[in-house]
Design a protein around this motif. Sequence first.
Motif, PDB file in Angstrom:
ATOM      1  N   LEU A   6      68.705  57.183  92.319  1.00 44.71           N
ATOM      2  CA  LEU A   6      67.485  57.869  93.335  1.00 44.71           C
ATOM      3  C   LEU A   6      67.416  59.136  92.954  1.00 44.71           C
ATOM      4  O   LEU A   6      68.115  59.595  92.389  1.00 44.71           O
ATOM      5  N   THR A   7      66.203  59.694  93.489  1.00 47.31           N
ATOM      6  CA  THR A   7      65.890  61.105  93.093  1.00 47.31           C
ATOM      7  C   THR A   7      65.834  61.856  94.530  1.00 47.31           C
ATOM      8  O   THR A   7      66.106  61.391  95.769  1.00 47.31           O
ATOM      9  N   SER A   8      65.552  62.990  94.340  1.00 45.14           N
ATOM     10  CA  SER A   8      65.640  63.989  95.702  1.00 45.14           C
ATOM     11  C   SER A   8      64.401  63.263  96.785  1.00 45.14           C
ATOM     12  O   SER A   8      64.835  63.614  97.823  1.00 45.14           O
ATOM     13  N   ALA A   9      63.607  62.788  96.164  1.00 42.26           N
ATOM     14  CA  ALA A   9      62.425  61.974  97.144  1.00 42.26           C
ATOM     15  C   ALA A   9      63.061  61.140  97.940  1.00 42.26           C
ATOM     16  O   ALA A   9      62.803  60.955  99.059  1.00 42.26           O
ATOM     17  N   PHE A  41      66.369  61.016  98.755  1.00 45.22           N
ATOM     18  CA  PHE A  41      67.295  61.562  99.791  1.00 45.22           C
ATOM     19  C   PHE A  41      66.487  62.264 101.058  1.00 45.22           C
ATOM     20  O   PHE A  41      66.902  62.111 101.995  1.00 45.22           O
ATOM     21  N   ARG A  42      65.386  62.646 100.571  1.00 45.07           N
ATOM     22  CA  ARG A  42      64.600  63.216 101.614  1.00 45.07           C
ATOM     23  C   ARG A  42      64.035  62.065 102.548  1.00 45.07           C
ATOM     24  O   ARG A  42      64.144  62.212 103.925  1.00 45.07           O
ATOM     25  N   LEU A  81      67.198  61.052 104.735  1.00 45.17           N
ATOM     26  CA  LEU A  81      67.382  62.046 105.644  1.00 45.17           C
ATOM     27  C   LEU A  81      66.459  62.198 107.087  1.00 45.17           C
ATOM     28  O   LEU A  81      66.752  62.178 107.884  1.00 45.17           O
TER      29      LEU A  81
END
Lengths: 152, 116
Positions: free
Chosen positions: B58-61, B63-64, B67
């Motif tokens: 998974l990428t930071s997208a 994680f965003r 969250l």
Amino acid sequence: MPQSTARTAEIVIRNDMAELANLRDSLERIGAELGVPGKPLMQLQVALDEIASNAIKYGWPDGGNHKLFVRITGQQDRIEVEIVDDGREFDPRDAPPPEPQPAGRRRPGGLDIHMVKELVDRLEYERVGGRNRTVVTKRYARRRASERRTLI
Amino acid sequence: MSNSALSIEQFHSGVVRIVALKGRVDSTSANDVMACLSNLISGGEKAILVDLGGLLYLTSAAFRVLLVATDEAERGAARLALCNVIGHVRELFEMGGLLDAFTIHGSREEAVDRLS
């Protein structure tokens, strides 16, 4: 000769997130052809997604149709990905790290470039002719030594 | 184009709604996860478990999205937890300094017990 094992793909995509699937698939194909193990390939796929999506999101504040030029070059011990775009100047090496937050309150600002720095072995950048040129390099050890000898 | 990259399966286990992600969550597919979780929260689900055991990465997208969904769940008086955060995927959480940002359980069974 080592050159015989090189694989190159040049991909042009529009500034549209859906187009990132093309990059992912090209990198996946080259990785499979070269015998890149799952972990470094996965790490490079994440890094490429972060860089390209960052450019698409922030590169052109006024919107419009733009293109990203991506060249993936796979060698026997590393893969290099070059991303060129004419968006506003952005040097990922200068990007600040994510701000530390209390547990449970973490916000993701700056996380994308932080991940890139953690995931690749080398991150290069230059502004040339009004364009951003970002190059990431990921090294890897091939899955089988016997295969390496055969190909060299 | 990205239809083979991610599959989202949903199950019920008692009062817990399980969302099992398989494949990759990246910039092209993170919105699908957000839409799924937002629907569940706005639909009144009170215990949501996102199972990451089938993820390649998974990428930071992603994680965003997780969250934001965690915040949405809190506002809706719901609980959102993750389970099976293992291997490469766990390393990505560590790199992002995000292991503390979520409620993370081990196995799906353990997580269902804790959320029930």
